[in-house]
Enzyme design. Structure first.
Site, PDB file in Angstrom:
ATOM      1  N   GLY A   1       1.781   2.042  10.976  1.00 15.90           N
ATOM      2  CA  GLY A   1       2.984   3.364  10.588  1.00 15.90           C
ATOM      3  C   GLY A   1       3.459   3.942  11.461  1.00 15.90           C
ATOM      4  O   GLY A   1       3.950   5.116  11.182  1.00 15.90           O
TER       5      GLY A   1
ATOM      6  N   HIS B   1      -9.845   0.927   3.949  1.00 18.98           N
ATOM      7  CA  HIS B   1      -8.674   1.120   5.220  1.00 18.98           C
ATOM      8  C   HIS B   1      -8.834   2.249   5.984  1.00 18.98           C
ATOM      9  O   HIS B   1      -9.464   3.192   5.910  1.00 18.98           O
ATOM     10  CB  HIS B   1      -8.036   1.834   3.607  1.00 18.98           C
ATOM     11  CG  HIS B   1      -5.901   2.061   4.678  1.00 18.98           C
ATOM     12  ND1 HIS B   1      -5.627   2.783   5.229  1.00 18.98           N
ATOM     13  CD2 HIS B   1      -5.043   1.260   5.130  1.00 18.98           C
ATOM     14  CE1 HIS B   1      -4.779   2.229   6.309  1.00 18.98           C
ATOM     15  NE2 HIS B   1      -4.075   1.798   5.180  1.00 18.98           N
TER      16      HIS B   1
ATOM     17  N   GLU C   1      -7.740   4.714   6.839  1.00 21.94           N
ATOM     18  CA  GLU C   1      -6.430   6.218   6.493  1.00 21.94           C
ATOM     19  C   GLU C   1      -8.115   6.748   6.098  1.00 21.94           C
ATOM     20  O   GLU C   1      -9.314   8.201   5.845  1.00 21.94           O
ATOM     21  CB  GLU C   1      -5.739   6.419   6.094  1.00 21.94           C
ATOM     22  CG  GLU C   1      -4.492   6.186   7.150  1.00 21.94           C
ATOM     23  CD  GLU C   1      -3.819   5.705   6.389  1.00 21.94           C
ATOM     24  OE1 GLU C   1      -3.387   5.810   5.304  1.00 21.94           O
ATOM     25  OE2 GLU C   1      -1.837   5.062   7.107  1.00 21.94           O
TER      26      GLU C   1
ATOM     27  N   GLU D   1      -6.016  -4.728  10.020  1.00 24.90           N
ATOM     28  CA  GLU D   1      -5.265  -3.629  10.604  1.00 24.90           C
ATOM     29  C   GLU D   1      -5.548  -3.055  11.654  1.00 24.90           C
ATOM     30  O   GLU D   1      -6.469  -2.136  11.659  1.00 24.90           O
ATOM     31  CB  GLU D   1      -4.766  -2.473   9.785  1.00 24.90           C
ATOM     32  CG  GLU D   1      -4.671  -3.108   8.219  1.00 24.90           C
ATOM     33  CD  GLU D   1      -4.135  -2.503   6.673  1.00 24.90           C
ATOM     34  OE1 GLU D   1      -2.782  -2.799   6.802  1.00 24.90           O
ATOM     35  OE2 GLU D   1      -4.533  -0.886   6.700  1.00 24.90           O
TER      36      GLU D   1
ATOM     37  N   ASN E   1       0.819  -1.355   0.069  1.00 26.24           N
ATOM     38  CA  ASN E   1      -0.457  -0.014  -0.870  1.00 26.24           C
ATOM     39  C   ASN E   1       0.650   0.919  -0.172  1.00 26.24           C
ATOM     40  O   ASN E   1       1.968   1.623   1.322  1.00 26.24           O
ATOM     41  CB  ASN E   1      -1.294   0.042   1.289  1.00 26.24           C
ATOM     42  CG  ASN E   1      -1.563   1.005   1.652  1.00 26.24           C
ATOM     43  OD1 ASN E   1      -1.724   2.093  -0.060  1.00 26.24           O
ATOM     44  ND2 ASN E   1      -2.486   1.439   2.092  1.00 26.24           N
ATOM     45  N   TRP E   2       1.162   1.711  -1.235  1.00 22.75           N
ATOM     46  CA  TRP E   2       2.071   3.814  -1.693  1.00 22.75           C
ATOM     47  C   TRP E   2       1.153   4.177  -0.713  1.00 22.75           C
ATOM     48  O   TRP E   2       2.061   4.757  -0.619  1.00 22.75           O
ATOM     49  CB  TRP E   2       2.592   3.170  -2.567  1.00 22.75           C
ATOM     50  CG  TRP E   2       3.786   1.819  -3.316  1.00 22.75           C
ATOM     51  CD1 TRP E   2       3.682   1.281  -2.750  1.00 22.75           C
ATOM     52  CD2 TRP E   2       4.251   1.410  -4.630  1.00 22.75           C
ATOM     53  NE1 TRP E   2       5.200   0.141  -2.889  1.00 22.75           N
ATOM     54  CE2 TRP E   2       4.830   0.264  -4.582  1.00 22.75           C
ATOM     55  CE3 TRP E   2       3.856   2.805  -5.815  1.00 22.75           C
ATOM     56  CZ2 TRP E   2       5.201   0.368  -5.260  1.00 22.75           C
ATOM     57  CZ3 TRP E   2       4.080   1.829  -7.039  1.00 22.75           C
ATOM     58  CH2 TRP E   2       5.156   1.104  -6.896  1.00 22.75           C
ATOM     59  N   LYS E   3       0.177   4.492  -0.601  1.00 23.98           N
ATOM     60  CA  LYS E   3      -0.495   5.358   0.226  1.00 23.98           C
ATOM     61  C   LYS E   3      -0.331   6.557  -0.429  1.00 23.98           C
ATOM     62  O   LYS E   3      -0.098   6.557  -2.331  1.00 23.98           O
ATOM     63  CB  LYS E   3       0.114   5.759   2.117  1.00 23.98           C
ATOM     64  CG  LYS E   3      -0.436   4.075   2.002  1.00 23.98           C
ATOM     65  CD  LYS E   3       0.125   4.812   3.455  1.00 23.98           C
ATOM     66  CE  LYS E   3       0.301   3.111   4.014  1.00 23.98           C
ATOM     67  NZ  LYS E   3       0.289   3.800   6.124  1.00 23.98           N
TER      68      LYS E   3
ATOM     69  N   SER F   1       2.693  -2.024  11.188  1.00 20.83           N
ATOM     70  CA  SER F   1       4.083  -1.741  11.488  1.00 20.83           C
ATOM     71  C   SER F   1       5.305  -3.626  10.315  1.00 20.83           C
ATOM     72  O   SER F   1       6.169  -3.475  11.441  1.00 20.83           O
ATOM     73  CB  SER F   1       4.215  -1.621  12.189  1.00 20.83           C
ATOM     74  OG  SER F   1       4.018  -0.451  12.524  1.00 20.83           O
TER      75      SER F   1
ATOM     76  N   GLY G   1       2.646  -1.047   4.441  1.00 20.73           N
ATOM     77  CA  GLY G   1       2.682   0.244   3.993  1.00 20.73           C
ATOM     78  C   GLY G   1       4.184   1.151   4.098  1.00 20.73           C
ATOM     79  O   GLY G   1       5.076   0.857   2.633  1.00 20.73           O
ATOM     80  N   GLY G   2       5.062   1.396   5.461  1.00 13.02           N
ATOM     81  CA  GLY G   2       5.921   1.932   5.197  1.00 13.02           C
ATOM     82  C   GLY G   2       7.180   1.050   4.067  1.00 13.02           C
ATOM     83  O   GLY G   2       8.205   1.882   3.420  1.00 13.02           O
TER      84      GLY G   2
HETATM   85  P1  PGA Z   1       2.327   0.500   7.240  1.00  8.38           P
HETATM   86  O1  PGA Z   1       0.821   0.574   6.981  1.00  8.38           O
HETATM   87  O2  PGA Z   1       2.879  -0.792   7.277  1.00  8.38           O
HETATM   88  O3  PGA Z   1       3.111   1.098   7.538  1.00  8.38           O
HETATM   89  O4  PGA Z   1       2.554   0.662   8.990  1.00  8.38           O
HETATM   90  C1  PGA Z   1       0.083  -0.767   6.506  1.00  8.38           C
HETATM   91  C2  PGA Z   1      -0.897  -0.065   6.246  1.00  8.38           C
HETATM   92  O5  PGA Z   1      -1.300   1.243   6.500  1.00  8.38           O
HETATM   93  O6  PGA Z   1      -1.525  -0.988   5.281  1.00  8.38           O
END
Ligand code: PGA
Length: 252
Positions: free
Chosen positions: A173, A95, A97, A167, A9-11, A213, A234-235
């Site tokens: 994050g 998601h 967010e 999640e 997930n590159w956001k 994470s 994500g990150g």
């Molecule tokens: P993260 O994000 O790996 O940076 O914690 C995961 C996500 O939001 O899907």
């Protein structure tokens, strides 16, 4: 019988040139990975170049969100028909967010899930509790509600492509990862809920990913558990070496 799935997930990161450069570096690193379904979810403006750069490979491209209507006066939105037209195969739905900043609810998740299944997109439906929910012992109640409303009215006969991503919001994050035991317990509970809401057969075949994470050094301990079928990253998915390492470490 459940094929592991690892999704990036590159956001809101990576312009098209950066997406292309990532894929150029990433493909050779995963050339021999056939056991894992690999999905990259770039932002909308990088979908086209990502599809072009992965054409003919085993890497799939997913969108990070979509609207549930086929078309209409919905300024700024992208429909499942539009995603189909450019060969996007997967879509993230709900998601945390999107729920936190864009008012998505379990009801909108349900609309989007129905649209994704109707349009043969693989839906990756995100659920997870906040820190306060966990601390007050309400994790299972929150997951139950997200799943009961999110999966409401889904025809079990059409639900086979469904993927769930667990999640925990407090782990996204933050560098705080759920312990393997916390994750496994939540995944087991989610699978039991799917059995009740849809059917035991769908529950047995639905892939449940862990997200929050995930890094190269914790991927192996999370992904080898009975009810964990992959990861949503994500990150650590923004760097090709780190993301390829997560894929390699989870398929040990
Ligand atoms: P993260 O994000 O790996 O940076 O914690 C995961 C996500 O939001 O899907």
């Amino acid at each position: 019988m459940r094929k592991p799935l690892i999704a990036a997930n590159w956001k809101m990161y990576k312009i098209p040139a950066e997406a292309t450069a990532f894929i150029g570096a990433f493909l050779p690193l995963v050339a021999s990975q056939e056991k894992t379904e690999i999905v990259l979810c770039p932002s909308m403006t990088s979908l086209a170049v990502s599809l072009e750069a992965t054409k003919g490979t085993q890497v799939h491209i997913g969108a990070q969100t979509m609207d549930w209507h086929d078309n209409g006066a919905f300024t700024g939105e992208t429909s499942p028909v539009m995603l189909n037209a450019i060969d996007v195969t997967h879509v993230l739905i709900g998601h945390s967010e999107r729920r936190q900043y864009f008012n998505e609810t379990d009801e909108t998740v349900n609309h989007k899930l129905k649209a994704a299944l109707a349009h043969k997109l693989v839906p990756i439906v995100c659920v997870g509790e906040h820190k306060a929910d966990r601390e007050s012992g309400r994790t299972n109640d929150v997951l139950k509600k997200q799943l009961t409303v999110g999966l409401q009215g889904i025809d079990p006969a059409a639900a086979a492509p469904l993927v769930i991503a667990y999640e925990p919001v407090w782990a996204i994050g933050t560098g705080l990862t759920a312990t393997p035991q916390i994750a496994e317990d939540a995944h087991k509970f989610i699978r039991a809920q799917i059995a009740e809401i849809l059917s035991p057969a769908i529950a047995a075949s639905t892939r449940i990913l862990y997200g929050g994470s995930v890094k190269p050094d914790n991927a192996a301990s999370l992904c080898c558990l009975e009810n964990i079928d992959g990861a949503l990253v994500g990150g650590a998915s923004l760097d090709p070496t780190s993301f390829a390492q997560i894929i390699a470490n989870s398929s040990i």
